[in-house]
Scaffold this motif. Structure first.
Motif, PDB file in Angstrom:
ATOM      1  N   ILE A   1       0.838  -1.200   0.000  1.00 31.27           N
ATOM      2  CA  ILE A   1       0.000   0.000   0.000  1.00 31.27           C
ATOM      3  C   ILE A   1       0.878   1.258   0.000  1.00 31.27           C
ATOM      4  CG2 ILE A   1      -1.638   1.363   1.368  1.00 31.27           C
ATOM      5  CD1 ILE A   1      -2.861  -1.319   2.288  1.00 31.27           C
ATOM      6  N   ALA A   2       1.924   1.233   0.842  1.00 30.12           N
ATOM      7  CA  ALA A   2       2.831   2.381   0.906  1.00 30.12           C
ATOM      8  C   ALA A   2       3.520   2.601  -0.425  1.00 30.12           C
ATOM      9  CB  ALA A   2       3.864   2.172   2.012  1.00 30.12           C
ATOM     10  N   GLN A   3       3.882   1.530  -1.109  1.00 31.06           N
ATOM     11  CA  GLN A   3       4.529   1.653  -2.415  1.00 31.06           C
ATOM     12  C   GLN A   3       3.592   2.283  -3.449  1.00 31.06           C
ATOM     13  OE1 GLN A   3       5.712  -2.451  -2.807  1.00 31.06           O
ATOM     14  NE2 GLN A   3       7.850  -1.988  -2.343  1.00 31.06           N
ATOM     15  N   VAL A   4       2.347   1.864  -3.429  1.00 22.84           N
ATOM     16  CA  VAL A   4       1.375   2.426  -4.367  1.00 22.84           C
ATOM     17  C   VAL A   4       1.177   3.917  -4.093  1.00 22.84           C
ATOM     18  CG1 VAL A   4      -1.048   2.398  -5.077  1.00 22.84           C
ATOM     19  CG2 VAL A   4       0.193   0.246  -4.780  1.00 22.84           C
ATOM     20  N   ILE A   5       0.959   4.267  -2.828  1.00 21.24           N
ATOM     21  CA  ILE A   5       0.754   5.680  -2.470  1.00 21.24           C
ATOM     22  C   ILE A   5       2.015   6.497  -2.722  1.00 21.24           C
ATOM     23  CG2 ILE A   5       0.265   7.267  -0.567  1.00 21.24           C
ATOM     24  CD1 ILE A   5      -1.483   5.061   0.662  1.00 21.24           C
ATOM     25  N   GLY A   6       3.175   5.909  -2.409  1.00 19.81           N
ATOM     26  CA  GLY A   6       4.434   6.621  -2.573  1.00 19.81           C
ATOM     27  C   GLY A   6       4.707   7.031  -4.003  1.00 19.81           C
TER      28      GLY A   6
ATOM     29  N   LEU B   1      -2.273  14.839  -0.642  1.00 14.66           N
ATOM     30  CA  LEU B   1      -1.318  14.231  -1.562  1.00 14.66           C
ATOM     31  C   LEU B   1       0.111  14.362  -1.042  1.00 14.66           C
ATOM     32  CD1 LEU B   1      -2.709  15.420  -5.034  1.00 14.66           C
ATOM     33  CD2 LEU B   1      -2.784  13.096  -4.089  1.00 14.66           C
ATOM     34  N   ILE B   2       0.459  15.556  -0.583  1.00 16.44           N
ATOM     35  CA  ILE B   2       1.820  15.797  -0.099  1.00 16.44           C
ATOM     36  C   ILE B   2       2.103  14.999   1.168  1.00 16.44           C
ATOM     37  CG2 ILE B   2       3.404  17.544   0.795  1.00 16.44           C
ATOM     38  CD1 ILE B   2       2.839  17.697  -2.227  1.00 16.44           C
ATOM     39  N   ILE B   3       1.175  15.025   2.107  1.00 15.64           N
ATOM     40  CA  ILE B   3       1.390  14.328   3.376  1.00 15.64           C
ATOM     41  C   ILE B   3       1.446  12.814   3.172  1.00 15.64           C
ATOM     42  CG2 ILE B   3       0.375  13.821   5.630  1.00 15.64           C
ATOM     43  CD1 ILE B   3      -0.716  16.736   5.582  1.00 15.64           C
ATOM     44  N   SER B   4       0.507  12.256   2.409  1.00 15.18           N
ATOM     45  CA  SER B   4       0.500  10.802   2.196  1.00 15.18           C
ATOM     46  C   SER B   4       1.723  10.348   1.409  1.00 15.18           C
ATOM     47  CB  SER B   4      -0.789  10.370   1.482  1.00 15.18           C
ATOM     48  OG  SER B   4      -0.851  10.920   0.168  1.00 15.18           O
ATOM     49  N   GLY B   5       2.119  11.127   0.408  1.00 17.40           N
ATOM     50  CA  GLY B   5       3.314  10.767  -0.360  1.00 17.40           C
ATOM     51  C   GLY B   5       4.571  10.816   0.480  1.00 17.40           C
ATOM     52  N   THR B   6       4.668  11.831   1.328  1.00 23.83           N
ATOM     53  CA  THR B   6       5.839  11.969   2.203  1.00 23.83           C
ATOM     54  C   THR B   6       5.909  10.827   3.208  1.00 23.83           C
ATOM     55  OG1 THR B   6       5.803  14.386   2.013  1.00 23.83           O
ATOM     56  CG2 THR B   6       6.965  13.444   3.898  1.00 23.83           C
ATOM     57  N   ILE B   7       4.809  10.569   3.905  1.00 20.08           N
ATOM     58  CA  ILE B   7       4.790   9.527   4.933  1.00 20.08           C
ATOM     59  C   ILE B   7       5.075   8.155   4.330  1.00 20.08           C
ATOM     60  CG2 ILE B   7       3.311   8.282   6.558  1.00 20.08           C
ATOM     61  CD1 ILE B   7       1.970  10.964   7.187  1.00 20.08           C
ATOM     62  N   SER B   8       4.477   7.863   3.181  1.00 18.21           N
ATOM     63  CA  SER B   8       4.671   6.552   2.548  1.00 18.21           C
ATOM     64  C   SER B   8       6.126   6.327   2.165  1.00 18.21           C
ATOM     65  CB  SER B   8       3.776   6.432   1.318  1.00 18.21           C
ATOM     66  OG  SER B   8       2.416   6.434   1.676  1.00 18.21           O
ATOM     67  N   ASN B   9       6.741   7.310   1.530  1.00 19.48           N
ATOM     68  CA  ASN B   9       8.137   7.146   1.121  1.00 19.48           C
ATOM     69  C   ASN B   9       9.076   7.123   2.315  1.00 19.48           C
ATOM     70  OD1 ASN B   9       8.553   7.064  -1.939  1.00 19.48           O
ATOM     71  ND2 ASN B   9       7.038   8.691  -1.720  1.00 19.48           N
ATOM     72  N   ALA B  10       8.771   7.917   3.341  1.00 21.37           N
ATOM     73  CA  ALA B  10       9.596   7.896   4.549  1.00 21.37           C
ATOM     74  C   ALA B  10       9.507   6.537   5.237  1.00 21.37           C
ATOM     75  CB  ALA B  10       9.160   9.003   5.493  1.00 21.37           C
ATOM     76  N   ALA B  11       8.318   5.965   5.300  1.00 18.04           N
ATOM     77  CA  ALA B  11       8.146   4.644   5.922  1.00 18.04           C
ATOM     78  C   ALA B  11       8.894   3.572   5.139  1.00 18.04           C
ATOM     79  CB  ALA B  11       6.663   4.301   6.006  1.00 18.04           C
ATOM     80  N   LEU B  12       8.816   3.653   3.819  1.00 14.74           N
ATOM     81  CA  LEU B  12       9.523   2.680   2.985  1.00 14.74           C
ATOM     82  C   LEU B  12      11.033   2.802   3.173  1.00 14.74           C
ATOM     83  CD1 LEU B  12       7.294   3.030  -0.178  1.00 14.74           C
ATOM     84  CD2 LEU B  12       7.513   0.971   1.237  1.00 14.74           C
TER      85      LEU B  12
ATOM     86  N   ALA C   1      10.845  11.322  -0.265  1.00 12.06           N
ATOM     87  CA  ALA C   1      10.053  11.880   0.838  1.00 12.06           C
ATOM     88  C   ALA C   1      10.427  13.343   1.093  1.00 12.06           C
ATOM     89  CB  ALA C   1      10.263  11.055   2.104  1.00 12.06           C
ATOM     90  N   LEU C   2      11.723  13.642   1.121  1.00 16.01           N
ATOM     91  CA  LEU C   2      12.169  15.017   1.361  1.00 16.01           C
ATOM     92  C   LEU C   2      11.750  15.955   0.239  1.00 16.01           C
ATOM     93  CD1 LEU C   2      15.774  14.409   2.755  1.00 16.01           C
ATOM     94  CD2 LEU C   2      13.785  15.254   4.014  1.00 16.01           C
ATOM     95  N   VAL C   3      11.846  15.461  -0.989  1.00  9.32           N
ATOM     96  CA  VAL C   3      11.481  16.282  -2.145  1.00  9.32           C
ATOM     97  C   VAL C   3       9.991  16.605  -2.130  1.00  9.32           C
ATOM     98  CG1 VAL C   3      11.248  16.229  -4.657  1.00  9.32           C
ATOM     99  CG2 VAL C   3      13.410  15.565  -3.601  1.00  9.32           C
ATOM    100  N   ILE C   4       9.182  15.603  -1.837  1.00 11.15           N
ATOM    101  CA  ILE C   4       7.729  15.836  -1.783  1.00 11.15           C
ATOM    102  C   ILE C   4       7.404  16.829  -0.663  1.00 11.15           C
ATOM    103  CG2 ILE C   4       5.468  14.783  -1.386  1.00 11.15           C
ATOM    104  CD1 ILE C   4       6.734  12.135  -2.466  1.00 11.15           C
ATOM    105  N   TRP C   5       7.997  16.622   0.513  1.00 14.01           N
ATOM    106  CA  TRP C   5       7.719  17.493   1.663  1.00 14.01           C
ATOM    107  C   TRP C   5       8.153  18.927   1.396  1.00 14.01           C
ATOM    108  CZ3 TRP C   5       4.681  17.684   5.579  1.00 14.01           C
ATOM    109  CH2 TRP C   5       4.929  18.593   6.606  1.00 14.01           C
ATOM    110  N   SER C   6       9.165  19.112   0.566  1.00  9.12           N
ATOM    111  CA  SER C   6       9.678  20.466   0.297  1.00  9.12           C
ATOM    112  C   SER C   6       8.626  21.380  -0.319  1.00  9.12           C
ATOM    113  CB  SER C   6      10.902  20.398  -0.621  1.00  9.12           C
ATOM    114  OG  SER C   6      10.536  20.050  -1.954  1.00  9.12           O
TER     115      SER C   6
END
Length: 200
Positions: free
Chosen positions: A16-21, A70-81, A98-103
């Protein structure tokens, strides 16, 4: 499935995290690209100032409903991965994504809002004031799409140019954000394609 079978209890959450990421930054990037290159050009080319002001303010305010998720879910998913990966290369790719999305958030709040976003809102009020359109000054620390956020310099600039000049600059700067999240999408996708055996 992208995940390895060496830890089945992690399989579904990781998948799930990979799909969202991948999809969260991809959706954001696509929408931002469309705004800059498909929505703005015909508006600037054909809309008179008053209509352009109404169109731009609506186009600017609407993303506040879907960009944060979108930004929060993408950041959290990639950070978790990144956290759960045992491969340094994959961890670096997910972490960078994750850092790029959060920026997007600090850049928007600290650069766009006091400058081009704020200038646009200030100009809209100037153009539509005879229709009773007003916007309150920002209160608190976090800027709002429905409050004035322009610096004094941005307000002065807005008063010296036409609405189309502000919208053109907004579209040009906005395009940079789609490029950043497109990079994050690629990093996340490459990491996911190379995930096998990388799970704790």
């Amino acid at each position: 499935m992208f995940v390895s079978t060496n830890s089945s209890s992690y399989a579904l959450p990781i998948c799930i995290a990979q799909v969202i990421g991948i999809t969260a930054p991809a959706i954001y990037s696509s929408l931002t690209f469309a705004y800059s290159y498909m929505v703005v050009p015909p508006l600037v080319a054909h809309a008179p100032p008053r209509l352009l002001a109404k169109q731009w303010i609506q186009a600017y305010q609407y993303p506040a409903t879907f960009v944060p998720p979108l930004i929060i879910s993408g950041t959290i998913s990639n950070a978790a991965l990144a956290y759960f990966s045992t491969s340094l290369g994959i961890r670096m790719m997910y972490g960078t994504a994750a850092l790029v999305i959060w920026s997007i958030i600090p850049v928007t709040l600290l650069y766009f809002e006091p400058n081009v976003n704020g200038a646009g809102k200030w100009k809209v009020q100037q153009i539509l004031k005879d229709e009773g359109y007003t916007m309150q000054e920002q209160e608190g620390v976090l800027p709002s799409p429905t409050a004035h956020t322009a610096s004094p310099e941005a307000r002065k600039w807005a008063e010296s140019v036409e609405m189309k000049d502000i919208v053109k600059k907004w579209a040009r700067l906005n395009a940079g954000r789609y490029a950043v999240t497109a990079l994050a999408t690629v990093l996340s996708a490459v990491a996911t394609c190379n995930w096998r055996g990388a799970l704790i």
